[in-house]
Design a protein around this motif. Structure first.
Motif, PDB file in Angstrom:
ATOM      1  N   ARG B  35      -8.708  29.787 -47.948  1.00 24.55           N
ATOM      2  CA  ARG B  35      -7.760  29.445 -46.873  1.00 24.55           C
ATOM      3  C   ARG B  35      -7.438  27.945 -46.851  1.00 24.55           C
ATOM      4  NH1 ARG B  35     -10.889  33.160 -43.762  1.00 24.55           N
ATOM      5  NH2 ARG B  35     -11.763  31.515 -42.460  1.00 24.55           N
ATOM      6  N   LEU B  36      -8.206  27.162 -47.618  1.00 29.72           N
ATOM      7  CA  LEU B  36      -7.889  25.731 -47.713  1.00 29.72           C
ATOM      8  C   LEU B  36      -6.485  25.514 -48.250  1.00 29.72           C
ATOM      9  CD1 LEU B  36     -11.058  23.961 -49.184  1.00 29.72           C
ATOM     10  CD2 LEU B  36      -9.884  23.422 -47.059  1.00 29.72           C
ATOM     11  N   ALA B  37      -6.000  26.500 -49.017  1.00 31.70           N
ATOM     12  CA  ALA B  37      -4.668  26.382 -49.613  1.00 31.70           C
ATOM     13  C   ALA B  37      -3.586  26.224 -48.553  1.00 31.70           C
ATOM     14  CB  ALA B  37      -4.385  27.599 -50.475  1.00 31.70           C
ATOM     15  N   LEU B  38      -3.888  26.621 -47.316  1.00 28.21           N
ATOM     16  CA  LEU B  38      -2.895  26.473 -46.245  1.00 28.21           C
ATOM     17  C   LEU B  38      -2.612  25.005 -45.952  1.00 28.21           C
ATOM     18  CD1 LEU B  38      -4.223  29.158 -43.744  1.00 28.21           C
ATOM     19  CD2 LEU B  38      -2.260  29.346 -45.268  1.00 28.21           C
ATOM     20  N   TYR B  57     -10.780  21.134 -41.726  1.00 24.08           N
ATOM     21  CA  TYR B  57      -9.640  21.971 -41.318  1.00 24.08           C
ATOM     22  C   TYR B  57     -10.057  23.121 -40.384  1.00 24.08           C
ATOM     23  CZ  TYR B  57      -7.052  19.354 -44.793  1.00 24.08           C
ATOM     24  OH  TYR B  57      -6.462  18.334 -45.492  1.00 24.08           O
ATOM     25  N   ASP B  58     -11.249  23.026 -39.827  1.00 25.73           N
ATOM     26  CA  ASP B  58     -11.741  24.003 -38.836  1.00 25.73           C
ATOM     27  C   ASP B  58     -11.805  25.422 -39.384  1.00 25.73           C
ATOM     28  OD1 ASP B  58     -11.851  21.957 -37.032  1.00 25.73           O
ATOM     29  OD2 ASP B  58      -9.885  22.393 -36.136  1.00 25.73           O
ATOM     30  N   LEU B  59     -11.972  25.549 -40.682  1.00 25.35           N
ATOM     31  CA  LEU B  59     -11.974  26.896 -41.257  1.00 25.35           C
ATOM     32  C   LEU B  59     -13.293  27.622 -41.006  1.00 25.35           C
ATOM     33  CD1 LEU B  59     -10.074  26.062 -44.566  1.00 25.35           C
ATOM     34  CD2 LEU B  59      -9.197  27.242 -42.555  1.00 25.35           C
ATOM     35  N   ASP B  60     -14.228  26.906 -40.397  1.00 25.50           N
ATOM     36  CA  ASP B  60     -15.474  27.555 -39.997  1.00 25.50           C
ATOM     37  C   ASP B  60     -15.493  27.824 -38.492  1.00 25.50           C
ATOM     38  OD1 ASP B  60     -15.423  24.914 -39.376  1.00 25.50           O
ATOM     39  OD2 ASP B  60     -17.421  24.411 -40.160  1.00 25.50           O
ATOM     40  N   LYS B  61     -14.374  27.560 -37.839  1.00 21.77           N
ATOM     41  CA  LYS B  61     -14.275  27.755 -36.382  1.00 21.77           C
ATOM     42  C   LYS B  61     -13.785  29.175 -36.082  1.00 21.77           C
ATOM     43  CE  LYS B  61     -15.228  23.506 -34.956  1.00 21.77           C
ATOM     44  NZ  LYS B  61     -14.285  22.410 -35.086  1.00 21.77           N
ATOM     45  N   PRO B  62     -13.820  29.590 -34.799  1.00 20.29           N
ATOM     46  CA  PRO B  62     -13.338  30.932 -34.449  1.00 20.29           C
ATOM     47  C   PRO B  62     -11.896  31.158 -34.906  1.00 20.29           C
ATOM     48  CG  PRO B  62     -14.453  29.929 -32.590  1.00 20.29           C
ATOM     49  CD  PRO B  62     -14.357  28.874 -33.639  1.00 20.29           C
ATOM     50  N   ILE B  63     -11.586  32.420 -35.072  1.00 20.24           N
ATOM     51  CA  ILE B  63     -10.309  32.787 -35.675  1.00 20.24           C
ATOM     52  C   ILE B  63      -9.110  32.298 -34.869  1.00 20.24           C
ATOM     53  CG2 ILE B  63     -10.231  35.083 -34.582  1.00 20.24           C
ATOM     54  CD1 ILE B  63      -9.331  34.576 -38.205  1.00 20.24           C
ATOM     55  N   PHE B  64      -9.261  32.272 -33.515  1.00 21.46           N
ATOM     56  CA  PHE B  64      -8.096  31.848 -32.716  1.00 21.46           C
ATOM     57  C   PHE B  64      -7.819  30.352 -32.891  1.00 21.46           C
ATOM     58  CE2 PHE B  64     -11.779  31.800 -29.886  1.00 21.46           C
ATOM     59  CZ  PHE B  64     -11.743  30.516 -29.357  1.00 21.46           C
ATOM     60  N   VAL B  65      -8.890  29.582 -33.151  1.00 24.20           N
ATOM     61  CA  VAL B  65      -8.705  28.145 -33.417  1.00 24.20           C
ATOM     62  C   VAL B  65      -7.938  27.974 -34.737  1.00 24.20           C
ATOM     63  CG1 VAL B  65      -9.880  25.950 -33.889  1.00 24.20           C
ATOM     64  CG2 VAL B  65     -10.814  27.532 -32.183  1.00 24.20           C
ATOM     65  N   GLY B  83       0.094  21.135 -42.530  1.00 26.65           N
ATOM     66  CA  GLY B  83       0.291  22.540 -42.191  1.00 26.65           C
ATOM     67  C   GLY B  83       1.130  22.677 -40.937  1.00 26.65           C
ATOM     68  N   GLY B  84       1.159  23.878 -40.374  1.00 28.02           N
ATOM     69  CA  GLY B  84       1.910  24.119 -39.147  1.00 28.02           C
ATOM     70  C   GLY B  84       3.225  24.823 -39.412  1.00 28.02           C
ATOM     71  N   GLY B  88       7.764  24.166 -39.700  1.00 29.56           N
ATOM     72  CA  GLY B  88       8.443  24.434 -40.976  1.00 29.56           C
ATOM     73  C   GLY B  88       7.592  24.171 -42.196  1.00 29.56           C
ATOM     74  N   ASN B  89       6.314  23.944 -41.999  1.00 26.91           N
ATOM     75  CA  ASN B  89       5.453  23.705 -43.160  1.00 26.91           C
ATOM     76  C   ASN B  89       4.741  25.005 -43.532  1.00 26.91           C
ATOM     77  OD1 ASN B  89       3.756  22.832 -45.108  1.00 26.91           O
ATOM     78  ND2 ASN B  89       3.041  21.034 -43.993  1.00 26.91           N
ATOM     79  N   PHE B  90       5.296  25.685 -44.491  1.00 26.92           N
ATOM     80  CA  PHE B  90       4.708  26.954 -44.926  1.00 26.92           C
ATOM     81  C   PHE B  90       3.765  26.760 -46.104  1.00 26.92           C
ATOM     82  CE2 PHE B  90       7.083  30.375 -42.709  1.00 26.92           C
ATOM     83  CZ  PHE B  90       7.893  29.561 -41.924  1.00 26.92           C
ATOM     84  N   GLY B  91       3.523  25.508 -46.454  1.00 22.43           N
ATOM     85  CA  GLY B  91       2.592  25.244 -47.551  1.00 22.43           C
ATOM     86  C   GLY B  91       3.309  25.035 -48.870  1.00 22.43           C
ATOM     87  N   TYR B  92       2.487  24.898 -49.902  1.00 25.43           N
ATOM     88  CA  TYR B  92       3.002  24.550 -51.224  1.00 25.43           C
ATOM     89  C   TYR B  92       2.718  25.691 -52.186  1.00 25.43           C
ATOM     90  CZ  TYR B  92       3.862  21.675 -55.368  1.00 25.43           C
ATOM     91  OH  TYR B  92       4.349  21.174 -56.547  1.00 25.43           O
ATOM     92  N   SER B  93       3.753  26.136 -52.857  1.00 24.71           N
ATOM     93  CA  SER B  93       3.572  27.230 -53.814  1.00 24.71           C
ATOM     94  C   SER B  93       3.149  26.677 -55.163  1.00 24.71           C
ATOM     95  CB  SER B  93       4.892  28.002 -53.981  1.00 24.71           C
ATOM     96  OG  SER B  93       4.816  28.821 -55.120  1.00 24.71           O
ATOM     97  N   ARG B  94       1.945  27.054 -55.571  1.00 20.52           N
ATOM     98  CA  ARG B  94       1.454  26.585 -56.869  1.00 20.52           C
ATOM     99  C   ARG B  94       2.223  27.253 -58.011  1.00 20.52           C
ATOM    100  NH1 ARG B  94      -0.712  23.683 -59.009  1.00 20.52           N
ATOM    101  NH2 ARG B  94      -2.618  24.424 -59.952  1.00 20.52           N
ATOM    102  N   SER B  95       2.628  28.509 -57.791  1.00 20.75           N
ATOM    103  CA  SER B  95       3.287  29.228 -58.891  1.00 20.75           C
ATOM    104  C   SER B  95       4.701  28.722 -59.124  1.00 20.75           C
ATOM    105  CB  SER B  95       3.294  30.732 -58.611  1.00 20.75           C
ATOM    106  OG  SER B  95       4.053  31.008 -57.452  1.00 20.75           O
TER     107      SER B  95
END
Lengths: 686, 353
Positions: B35-38, B57-65, B83-84, B88-95
């Motif tokens: 999920r870091l890819a986000l 990036y709070d990826l170890d926090k509760p899901i709602f966070v 992110g966000g 309008g930040n949908f992330g970066y497509s590696r492919s």
């Protein structure tokens, strides 16, 4: 509403009819025959008069590629063939391969070079009057900067380890080793946290090793030790020269030793040079649409005669049927053909060339008069006799040249297993017929027993349809240390049984065949041979071995196990897999690039080779890489071949051979196996 | 009617919210490191830094966070937002080596263009076939139309597509794959060619380049025919069934008894009422086309959103897949809204209820 529908339908149908009637884009006038074909790679043809083939557009070259992802166009970071193909056509190196030769080099951006008597100092005279695509002038400072930038950018996902070793010494394969002995490898934040003076010192060491003299027009490179394959190393794309000013303007390293750490361990997604290019090469990057197409345009300001092709379009066409149709229609000049679909193309082959191992080159082009779908490899095609006319097929096939990757059967000498973390691949973990002890493969007779039980013919015929050759050694044709008469293992189940009987797995000093208390021959074993799921070649290798070992002794049980790639890789790294197939695609065509990973490097580690074995190879490899005389190097690597065979460290299996296709009008292709793709500068359509 | 549309519009944000929850819910099945890819363009190369990044990036926090962060992004000490999707930040497509938004913006016009050109043949011909089959119930035309459509629906799309390629491209060389010939691609991408709509056929006309218009159309013919043939069966069967049912209605009998011409009975009285289920089908067919005709785009090497999604999926490009899923969800919601409005237009009972 109905009238509107009718009108719309009519419009669509009319448009389609119009479109159908529309002519294809006007074909450009065929280009005049090239004045000078400097490829010197196409052997003289002995073909009789044959039908002529002409492309509708001789100025644009279209390649229908399977879906490949370009990772980055930054020469310092690119480490995949798809990226390197673009880089090789847009950037240039100091020296380049001499046609299809893998071991001879010609000047490129360096007009000439000199090497010091001890082989540690290279002085390159940089060519003048060379322009970058965006107008900059090539200077020695650009050359020095490019190499310094690469070394300082470092990172283990990049090819920089290949340059780091010659400059920093064997084993010092990343700049982080100079900073904190590699503690911060691939971690920019941690590296930046080091003492600033240490960081500056590391950078200054790099800058001292690569010095530009713009007034004299030279670049001097001082190596940590003599390095036999140095020219081969800098001839690859990671030795490409970038325009310093352009890099700095676009957010790259400014050349200061105070800032280099901010660029260390660069990743392709963050690299501003991943999707742009500004080299001195024969083509500019006109369009970069990863996943769709890459378009290269002829660079008219090129320092040599401009390319005969105006444009090269690399279309990503994931569906084979579409690529096949493009070839049939003549819209693609080259296409990626999966091995499973070769027979479709073979039926349309009108001429073929077969590789000759003696000359290490393709033989003459021959017209095809007969095609036998049931035969294997080049035997499918019967060449026309004198006076016969060929079948007129539109494609040219080139077959039989060994590639640059190899599969090797690998034994884990000391398999990782503990009470806390029991190994799931070695059964009971004991010599009780239901498993193997963790040092099972440390017995050379066990390894040899396995080696003699492998059937190369089955592998080559069943998996590769005859289009592979057995590897006798870790070296490949055309490199020092490759010998056709080198000792190698062949299928011999009797010898296999003998070796197992000579083994002493229980370490009681009595060979297994004579051990009254029982050993591997009487107790048998059960072991798992893992492969990554979906890799049919590795699966078949495991199955061949399992079947033959069961024939040698019914108590010998090898279970084949497909693992998802991440699990397979993790288990390999954890040294848990007892028996596996390792693959390697060479970076440079040099024996060091093969023996290093398979003995002292990556695979040597995954095989848990003991230090005494590693040290024996280390000694040979250090001598080999330090020697610059090819004849002497060949003798040194002959030692390596012998040692690898004697110890049966692993068993080289096979190298697939070429089976490529092109339209008959494609000319001037340099067929150098070390090229990451095609070098379009020499190609033309006639 | 206005009230009805407003009511339906008010539902849109709620539906979008639901879509994001569903998609993020699926995302939670991934490992935190994945999920870091986000937030990061590339995976960290050094395993040792992963725990710190997961914490950052709070990826170890509760899901709602994590969900909230995904919606609004994470702002670091320097005030930079990472992110966000609401920003309008949908992330970066590696492919695809570019931001997901850019990828969608680049690929969607091709899909939209294909949809625009395909919708008439797919829907109108399908309906026409269905009407003809119903009117000639159990007659020769009915049987022929049914056989024609069954063959179409039985053909796997890729087989039919490849067959088309073999005949009309490899042999006859009439209709090439792709979106445009190389010669014209260069023109279209030049500064001299104005990209008003990014739909090549329309832009070509607006630029006065009829040759480019025809070339673009040549490339559209095979995908359109393939999409049409495989979709006609569905339209035929739904329209035919609905028409047969309508034709048995008493008001149709009454119309005939009044002596109205058969043509008027069928097209003015029966067909409009038989169209209700067809409107729904048409709406969702258009959604299907807009979301990317995956196989058709792949076979004909058409650079639309469907083939990009396939590439993202086969490259395990999670970020791009998320972007496509959100985009498809958005299109579906909008299409459902349009279908509802059309339904209300066609059938007053809907809006009155």
């Amino acid at each position: 509403m109905r009238k509107l529908f009718a009108l719309l339908s009519l419009l669509v149908v009319a448009s389609m009819v119009l479109a159908a009637c529309a002519t294809a884009p006007a074909a450009t006038e065929p280009a005049a025959p090239p004045a000078n074909d400097n490829t010197a790679t196409e052997p003289a043809t002995t073909a009789p008069e044959a039908p002529t083939f002409a492309s509708a557009d001789t100025t644009t070259f279209v390649v229908a590629e399977s879906e490949v992802g370009i990772d980055t166009l930054d020469p310092a970071l690119a480490y995949d063939t798809a990226s390197a193909e673009i880089i090789q056509n847009t950037y240039e190196t100091l020296v380049f391969y001499d046609g299809d030769k893998t071991d001879a080099f010609v000047p490129m951006l360096a007009e000439s070079w000199e090497t010091s008597a001890d082989g540690t100092v290279y002085t390159f005279k940089i060519r003048s009057g060379v322009k970058f695509h965006q107008g900059g002038d090539l200077t020695p400072s650009d050359v020095a900067y490019s190499f310094q930038r690469g070394l300082l950018q470092g990172g283990y996902s990049s090819p920089q380890w290949l340059l780091a070793e010659p400059f920093f010494g064997v084993g010092n394969d990343d700049i982080s080793i100079l900073v904190d002995e590699g503690a911060s490898a691939d971690d920019r934040e941690a590296l930046s946290a080091n003492d600033p003076a240490t960081l500056v010192a590391a950078c200054e060491k790099v800058q001292a090793a690569i010095v530009a003299d713009d007034a004299a027009g030279t670049v001097t490179m001082t190596l940590a030790q003599p390095w036999g394959p140095f020219l081969a190393t800098i001839a690859q794309t990671w030795g490409s020269v970038m325009d310093k000013e352009w890099v700095v303007e676009n957010g790259g390293w400014d050349g200061s030793c105070d800032t280099w750490q901010n660029f260390y361990g660069m990743t392709s997604a963050d690299d501003p040079f991943s999707t742009v290019a500004n080299g001195t090469g024969p083509f500019t990057l006109e369009k970069f649409a990863n996943g769709e197409e890459i378009v290269l345009a002829r660079f008219d300001g090129y320092w040599r005669e401009p390319s005969k092709l105006e444009r090269v379009v690399l279309k990503q066409v994931p569906e084979w049927g579409t690529r096949f149709s493009m070839m049939q229609a003549g819209d693609a000049d080259l296409a990626t053909v999966p091995s499973a679909n070769r027979s479709q193309m073979d039926e349309l082959v009108g001429a073929f060339q077969v590789y000759d191992a003696e000359t290490n080159a393709y033989g003459p082009i021959q017209e095809v008069c007969n095609y036998d779908a049931g035969a294997l490899g080049a035997a499918k095609f019967t060449a026309c006799a004198a006076g016969e006319t060929g079948n007129g097929g539109p494609f040219l096939a080139r077959l039989g040249r060994p590639g640059i990757s190899m599969d090797v059967l690998l034994f884990n000498w000391f398999i990782a297993s503990s009470e806390e973390s029991p190994n799931p691949y070695i059964g009971s973990g004991a010599l009780d017929g239901n498993g193997i002890p963790s040092d099972f493969f440390s017995d050379v007779h066990i390894r040899k027993g396995f080696a003699y039980a492998f059937d190369w013919d089955t592998l080559i015929n069943d998996v590769f349809s005859g289009e592979a050759v057995q590897s006798y050694q870790l070296t490949l044709p055309g490199m020092p240390g490759f010998f056709l008469d080198t000792p190698h293992y062949t299928l011999d189940l009797e010898k296999s049984a003998e070796e197992f009987k000579m083994a002493d797995v229980d370490k009681d000093g009595i060979p297994a065949g004579e051990d009254p208390e029982g050993d591997v021959w009487t107790a048998g074993f059960r072991v798992q041979m893992a492969y990554n799921q979906g890799n049919n070649t590795r699966q078949t290798i495991a199955e061949i071995l399992a079947g033959n070992l069961a024939t040698v002794n019914e108590l010998f049980l090898v279970e084949t196990l497909g693992l998802p790639w991440p699990a397979y890789l993790r288990a390999q790294r954890a040294k848990q897999i007892p028996l596996m197939t390792g693959g390697w695609l060479e970076d440079i065509h040099d024996p060091h690039n093969w023996y290093q990973p398979y003995t002292t490097g990556t695979y040597g580690g995954r095989q848990s080779l003991p230090d005494d074995v590693k040290n024996q190879f280390k000694d040979i490899l250090n001598r080999g890489v330090s020697e610059t005389d090819p004849a002497k190097r060949a003798e040194i690597y002959k030692e390596a071949n012998q040692l690898y065979y004697d110890l049966a460290v692993g068993v080289p299996l096979e190298v697939a051979t070429s089976h490529g296709f092109a339209q008959r009008w494609v000319q001037g292709v340099i067929l150098n196996p070390i090229f990451p793709g095609f070098y379009y500068y020499t190609i033309y359509k006639d | 009617m206005i009230n009805y549309i407003i009511r339906r519009l008010m539902l849109v944000p709620l539906l979008l919210f639901g879509v994001t929850i569903l998609i993020f819910g699926m995302l939670s099945f991934l490992q935190p490191v994945e999920r870091l890819a986000l937030y990061m363009r590339d995976f960290p190369k050094n395993d040792k830094v992963v725990p710190a990044l997961i914490a950052k990036y709070d990826l170890d926090k509760p899901i709602f966070v994590q969900y909230w962060n995904w919606l609004v992004g994470k702002v670091d000490a320097s005030g930079t937002r990472e992110g966000g999707i609401l920003f309008g930040n949908f992330g970066y497509s590696r492919s695809a080596s570019q931001p997901v938004v850019d990828l969608i913006m680049r690929r969607f016009p091709a899909t939209l263009e294909l949809t625009i050109w395909a919708v008439a043949p797919v829907v109108l011909v399908g309906i026409w076939l269905g009407v003809q089959a119903a009117v000639h119930h159990n007659g020769v035309i009915d049987q022929a139309a049914r056989i024609f459509s069954i063959v179409g629906t039985s053909f796997p799309t890729f087989v039919f597509g490849l067959l088309m390629l073999m005949i009309f491209y490899a042999n006859l060389q009439w209709f090439p794959p792709g979106r445009l010939s190389d010669e014209f691609s260069k023109v279209v991408e030049s500064a001299a060619f104005n990209r008003y709509t990014y739909l090549i056929t329309f832009d070509a006309i607006l630029n006065g380049r009829f040759d480019i218009f025809l070339d673009a159309l040549r490339h559209l013919v095979m995908p359109i025919l393939t999409l049409s043939y495989i979709n006609w069966a569905t339209f035929l069967r739904v329209t035919r069934g609905s028409m047969l049912e309508t034709l048995r209605m008493e008001y149709v009998t009454t119309a005939r008894a009044k002596g109205l011409p058969e043509r008027d009975v069928i097209y003015k009285h029966a067909q409009p009422n038989a169209m209700l289920p067809v409107v729904t089908l048409a709406g969702f067919s258009v959604v299907g086309l807009l979301a990317g005709a995956v196989i058709t785009e792949t076979v004909f090497n058409y650079p639309g959103i469907g083939s990009a999604a396939v590439r993202a999926a086969t490259s395990l490009d999670v970020v791009a897949m998320l972007g496509f899923a959100l985009f498809d969800g958005f299109i579906l919601i909008v299409a459902a809204l349009v279908v509802d409005i059309l339904y209300a237009l066609v059938d007053p009972r809907v809006r009155l209820s």
